[in-house]
Write an enzyme that holds these catalytic residues in place. Structure first.
Site, PDB file in Angstrom:
ATOM      1  N   HIS A 124       0.825  -1.224   0.000  1.00 30.93           N
ATOM      2  CA  HIS A 124       0.000   0.000   0.000  1.00 30.93           C
ATOM      3  C   HIS A 124       0.850   1.261   0.000  1.00 30.93           C
ATOM      4  O   HIS A 124       0.431   2.300   0.498  1.00 30.93           O
ATOM      5  CB  HIS A 124      -1.003  -0.025   1.163  1.00 30.93           C
ATOM      6  CG  HIS A 124      -2.031  -1.101   0.964  1.00 30.93           C
ATOM      7  ND1 HIS A 124      -3.145  -0.924   0.186  1.00 30.93           N
ATOM      8  CD2 HIS A 124      -2.067  -2.389   1.380  1.00 30.93           C
ATOM      9  CE1 HIS A 124      -3.842  -2.050   0.157  1.00 30.93           C
ATOM     10  NE2 HIS A 124      -3.200  -2.958   0.865  1.00 30.93           N
ATOM     11  N   GLY A 130      -7.587 -14.372  -6.644  1.00 30.32           N
ATOM     12  CA  GLY A 130      -8.007 -13.700  -5.410  1.00 30.32           C
ATOM     13  C   GLY A 130      -7.140 -14.026  -4.214  1.00 30.32           C
ATOM     14  O   GLY A 130      -7.576 -13.928  -3.073  1.00 30.32           O
ATOM     15  N   ALA A 131      -5.888 -14.422  -4.461  1.00 32.15           N
ATOM     16  CA  ALA A 131      -5.015 -14.808  -3.346  1.00 32.15           C
ATOM     17  C   ALA A 131      -3.952 -13.753  -3.071  1.00 32.15           C
ATOM     18  O   ALA A 131      -3.106 -13.925  -2.208  1.00 32.15           O
ATOM     19  CB  ALA A 131      -4.355 -16.150  -3.639  1.00 32.15           C
ATOM     20  N   GLY A 132      -3.966 -12.667  -3.823  1.00 32.31           N
ATOM     21  CA  GLY A 132      -2.953 -11.633  -3.609  1.00 32.31           C
ATOM     22  C   GLY A 132      -1.647 -11.946  -4.317  1.00 32.31           C
ATOM     23  O   GLY A 132      -0.601 -11.405  -3.976  1.00 32.31           O
ATOM     24  N   LEU A 133      -1.695 -12.820  -5.338  1.00 32.03           N
ATOM     25  CA  LEU A 133      -0.474 -13.148  -6.087  1.00 32.03           C
ATOM     26  C   LEU A 133      -0.550 -12.601  -7.520  1.00 32.03           C
ATOM     27  O   LEU A 133       0.180 -13.028  -8.411  1.00 32.03           O
ATOM     28  CB  LEU A 133      -0.234 -14.663  -6.093  1.00 32.03           C
ATOM     29  CG  LEU A 133      -0.035 -15.277  -4.694  1.00 32.03           C
ATOM     30  CD1 LEU A 133       0.131 -16.792  -4.776  1.00 32.03           C
ATOM     31  CD2 LEU A 133       1.177 -14.663  -3.978  1.00 32.03           C
ATOM     32  N   SER A 134      -1.452 -11.672  -7.732  1.00 29.82           N
ATOM     33  CA  SER A 134      -1.517 -10.899  -8.978  1.00 29.82           C
ATOM     34  C   SER A 134      -1.877 -11.708 -10.207  1.00 29.82           C
ATOM     35  O   SER A 134      -1.262 -11.553 -11.266  1.00 29.82           O
ATOM     36  CB  SER A 134      -0.204 -10.148  -9.218  1.00 29.82           C
ATOM     37  OG  SER A 134      -0.007  -9.228  -8.202  1.00 29.82           O
ATOM     38  N   SER A 135      -2.896 -12.555 -10.078  1.00 34.36           N
ATOM     39  CA  SER A 135      -3.330 -13.298 -11.259  1.00 34.36           C
ATOM     40  C   SER A 135      -3.847 -12.330 -12.331  1.00 34.36           C
ATOM     41  O   SER A 135      -3.610 -12.538 -13.525  1.00 34.36           O
ATOM     42  CB  SER A 135      -4.415 -14.306 -10.890  1.00 34.36           C
ATOM     43  OG  SER A 135      -5.490 -13.661 -10.249  1.00 34.36           O
ATOM     44  N   SER A 136      -4.500 -11.248 -11.939  1.00 34.30           N
ATOM     45  CA  SER A 136      -5.033 -10.344 -12.968  1.00 34.30           C
ATOM     46  C   SER A 136      -3.927  -9.525 -13.621  1.00 34.30           C
ATOM     47  O   SER A 136      -3.941  -9.325 -14.838  1.00 34.30           O
ATOM     48  CB  SER A 136      -6.123  -9.417 -12.446  1.00 34.30           C
ATOM     49  OG  SER A 136      -6.283  -9.480 -11.091  1.00 34.30           O
ATOM     50  N   ASP A 146       2.311  -4.614  -9.227  1.00 29.80           N
ATOM     51  CA  ASP A 146       2.042  -5.965  -9.715  1.00 29.80           C
ATOM     52  C   ASP A 146       2.462  -6.113 -11.177  1.00 29.80           C
ATOM     53  O   ASP A 146       3.109  -7.088 -11.573  1.00 29.80           O
ATOM     54  CB  ASP A 146       0.550  -6.291  -9.573  1.00 29.80           C
ATOM     55  CG  ASP A 146       0.049  -6.049  -8.159  1.00 29.80           C
ATOM     56  OD1 ASP A 146       0.882  -5.890  -7.258  1.00 29.80           O
ATOM     57  OD2 ASP A 146      -1.179  -6.023  -7.969  1.00 29.80           O
TER      58      ASP A 146
END
Ligand code: GLA
Length: 392
Positions: A35, A123-129, A174
């Protein structure tokens, strides 16, 4: 990783033709600095060997057919008339965002059939998007022999997130990590100047460990955008109190924050304090790693977790539990929540070979308490995105 042969085979089964291009882009784990990116601060993520893989075949019209291993509904897209995808096809909105940005930037894209495979948990915070965005940008830039460097593609991905199809005000971390990461390294990013430098990770003495809480989160639905607004508000008030605006929260000295504390409400004050202390921790952590002082490095990770939990309020019971248990284990140097927050993963720095036993020491208690098991995500650092013609 999903083998390339399987991706090609899936493409052929789906589209009844052979692919002509392949592209890949890694997910990332943020080691420290959360952040801070959208506040012009410092972050230290690493690209990981979980990735989005694309197999594609260029078409001679402007239609795109997009099929994903992770979602049952395919997406059909008309590049001449981009419409927000609805319902089950809404996973493809990142694609819409990227192609819109590429064309706004002056590239003219052909239609394509594209098969998407990914082993980055959603949705795990590993930047799939972000990996999907960077993979699409890298693929199209290669197809049209575009002029974009990895850094430009990262910026396209970020603009796609900000744009009308996704609407998340994310920072640059990311997409940068996915585009510019290197194996055996983390990437120190100055999110104000957008300069980045590689920081070696000495795999002989230390390993990264990722524990997924399996508590799902979605940035769009989370308080992420609220945090961005709180920080923007604090920046304006501190600038007014100071008599001159600061370019970003990263430029606010701790002494200024304390002097003008009464101009901020308590929440805003803590959001800014997190940014100031987190930026310092990113540098302290990188210095400790360079000096081989893993105990100090771990201490900064633990302090980062506490700051995200108490000052920035992005943690949750599940991640607090995981972080506390890992931190207390003799095999770990330090552990913290990673990424957007409110769920997702924790990252830890551990002694080589200890990850499985650290995980075992907490998994049963975690499942008993939260009603679902956590997952140990074994991964290594990896190189940033690439694309090439499909090997014949
Ligand atoms: C998400 C965003 C990033 C960053 C992190 C928090 O991953 O996409 O830009 O703000 O949250 O550090």
């Amino acid at each position: 990783m999903i083998p390339w042969d399987d991706v090609s085979k899936k493409f052929t089964e789906t589209f009844l033709a052979t692919p002509t291009w392949i592209a890949r882009a890694p997910g990332r784990v943020n080691i420290i600095g959360d952040h801070t990116d959208y506040n012009g601060g410092f972050v230290l993520p690493a690209a990981i060997d979980r990735e989005v893989r694309l197999a594609a075949r260029v078409r001679d019209d402007r239609k795109v057919r997009l099929v994903s291993s992770g979602y049952p509904a395919p997406a059909e897209i008309d590049l001449d008339n981009l419409q927000a995808p609805k319902g089950n096809a809404s996973w493809s909105r990142y694609f819409h965002g990227v192609v819109e940005q590429l064309e706004t930037g002056g590239l003219r894209l052909p239609g394509a059939d594209i098969y998407v495979a990914s082993d980055i948990p959603f949705g795990a915070g590993l930047s799939s998007s972000a990996a999907f965005e960077v993979a699409v940008g890298t693929l199209y830039n290669a197809i049209v022999k575009g002029p974009l460097a990895p850094r430009d593609i990262a910026l396209v991905g970020q603009a796609a997130e900000h744009g009308r199809f996704v609407k998340v005000n994310c920072g640059i971390m990311d997409q940068y990590a996915s585009a510019l990461g290197r194996r055996d390294h983390a990437l120190m990013i100055d999110c104000h100047s957008l300069d980045s430098t590689l920081v070696p990770i000495d795999g002989e003495h230390v390993e990264l460990m990722i524990v997924d809480s399996n508590k799902k989160r979605s940035l769009g639905a989370s308080e992420y955008n609220t945090r961005c607004r709180e920080c923007e508000g604090a920046l304006v008030r501190l600038g007014e109190a100071n008599g001159a605006m600061f370019p970003s929260l990263r430029h606010v000295p701790a002494s200024t924050l304390e002097r003008h504390r009464d101009r901020l409400d308590e929440k805003m004050y803590r959001r800014v304090r997190h940014n100031i202390t987190e930026n310092a921790r990113v540098h302290d952590f990188a210095r400790a790693m360079a000096a081989g002082d893993l105990a100090a490095a771990g201490h900064h990770l633990n302090a980062s977790h506490a700051s995200l939990r108490d000052d920035y309020e992005t943690s949750c019971e599940e991640l607090d539990f995981i972080a506390a248990r890992v931190q207390a284990h003799a095999g770990a140097y330090g552990c913290r929540i990673t990424g957007g927050g409110w769920g997702g993963c924790a990252v830890a720095l551990v002694k080589p070979g200890t990850a499985a036993s650290i995980f075992e020491s907490l998994a049963g208690d975690y499942a008993a308490r939260f009603g679902q098991a956590p997952t140990l995500i074994a991964c290594n650092t990896a190189d940033g995105a690439s694309a090439s013609p499909h090997p014949k």
